[in-house]
Design an enzyme around this catalytic site. Structure first.
Site, mmCIF file in Angstrom:
data_model
loop_
_atom_site.group_PDB
_atom_site.id
_atom_site.type_symbol
_atom_site.label_atom_id
_atom_site.label_comp_id
_atom_site.label_asym_id
_atom_site.label_seq_id
_atom_site.Cartn_x
_atom_site.Cartn_y
_atom_site.Cartn_z
ATOM 1 N N LYS A 33 1.004 -1.435 -0.004
ATOM 2 C CA LYS A 33 0.175 0.135 0.465
ATOM 3 C C LYS A 33 0.558 1.160 -0.250
ATOM 4 C CE LYS A 33 0.203 -0.468 5.402
ATOM 5 N NZ LYS A 33 -1.821 -0.040 6.337
ATOM 6 N N TYR A 242 15.822 30.079 8.269
ATOM 7 C CA TYR A 242 15.397 30.834 8.821
ATOM 8 C C TYR A 242 15.332 31.380 9.899
ATOM 9 C CZ TYR A 242 12.393 30.723 4.434
ATOM 10 O OH TYR A 242 11.384 30.120 2.978
#
Length: 345
Positions: A33, A242
């Site tokens: 999956k 940042y």
């Protein structure tokens, strides 16, 4: 290239499946999956089919349809989500086996595709998917008289061998299924490792195939290398990235690499992960941003063109631990921008 390279070792994948298969005397299936846990369900599925897998499990019918196109007609593809409204044509045309989870799904399946194979998922205590004991008692005779291929449940705490929930669910599964003639399944990777009483008629390993815990002996399957775009000199006291999240405490060489949280490098790795160059650890510094990360390469003997963040030096679970998560999330978050390369299989 300016994108990272995600290399997938299909021979290691097959080796992991064979190792898990050797731990039992029953059929060993495979869960593919989420696009083969992020590594490409088609390629992964073909390698596992070549290794001997005859039955695969996916989450939803759409995944099953794609896998059928990749593998052809000679394997069984089971769908955990069951027979959802609107999926009837896909289930029939693509020869999928839904694991029905509710009385309504069972009714839908038997009315819409009366001769088509299906399985039943039971809830033994996880309270997520499956028929509860009273519901199962009311429909078991009907379901088992049809083309029912499998009765299964799923363990909630198999990654912790000493957790009492494992025995509780095992006892409940016996209570709900002893005496039936249809094959039974309870164990995924963790259940296999719990021992033979959890194995029943088939197992369905997932994360262990891809190099993840709780299968500690698994070989690494995924290798992720990130290209260096730029290296700059940073003076003591200067900041990087940042929010000025990292300040140089010495004159440093900082490499900027292509890869960020848009590529599955979780922001929680900021300032707490390593990359590797020839086995030597290199600290990730500053914030993980959308497309870029930065690493302190001052102590490397040469300026690197590429750094590794996933592989033999740092497994999926080791990287996950640095982000405060699990290997499953690392694997299934790997983004579409990586150039995927497959070896073996």
């Amino acid at each position: 290239m300016s994108t990272g390279f995600l290399s997938v070792d299909l021979d290691a994948l097959a080796t992991n499946w064979r190792a898990l298969d050797a731990m039992t005397d029953v059929e060993t299936c495979a869960v593919v999956k989420a696009d083969g846990y992020g590594l490409g369900a088609g390629k992964v599925g073909r390698a596992l089919a070549k290794a001997g897998v005859k039955r695969f499990f996916v989450a939803v019918a759409e995944e099953g349809a794609e896998l059928r196109q990749a593998l052809g007609p000679n394997v069984e593809i089971c769908v955990f989500a069951g027979h959802m409204r609107g999926d009837t044509d896909m289930i029939g045309d693509m020869m999928l086996t839904p694991m029905v989870n509710t009385v309504g799904q069972l009714t839908r399946h038997l009315e819409a595709l009366p001769e088509h194979p299906f399985g039943v998922q039971l809830d033994t205590g996880m309270n997520r998917l499956g028929l509860e004991i009273g519901e199962w008692a009311s429909v078991a005779e009907i379901a088992l008289a049809q083309n029912c291929r499998l009765v299964m449940s799923h363990l909630a705490c198999a990654g912790d061998p000493d957790h009492p929930m494992n025995r509780q669910q095992l006892d409940q599964f016996h209570l709900m299924t002893d005496g039936i003639s249809v094959p039974r399944s309870l164990a995924a990777t963790g259940g296999i490792l719990l021992g033979p009483e959890y194995h029943f008629d088939l197992t369905r390993p997932g994360v262990g195939l891809y190099g993840g815990m709780p299968f500690a002996d698994a070989q690494p399957v995924a290798y992720l290398d990130l290209p260096v775009i730029q290296v700059r000199d940073v003076e003591e006291g200067e900041t990087v990235g940042y929010a000025n999240a990292w300040t140089a405490k010495r004159p440093s060489k900082i490499a900027t690499l292509s890869g960020g949280y848009a590529d599955g490098l979780l922001r929680a790795l900021s300032g707490g992960a390593n990359l590797y160059h020839g086995g030597q650890a290199v600290p990730l510094v500053g914030r993980v941003s959308m497309d870029l990360i930065t690493a302190d390469v001052t102590d490397l003997p040469e300026l690197p063109g590429v750094l590794s963040i996933l592989g033999s030096d740092q497994t999926v679970d080791a990287l996950a631990a640095r982000a405060g998560t699990i290997g499953y999330e690392i694997l299934t978050s790997l983004g579409p921008r990586y150039a995927r390369r497959y070896a073996g299989g």
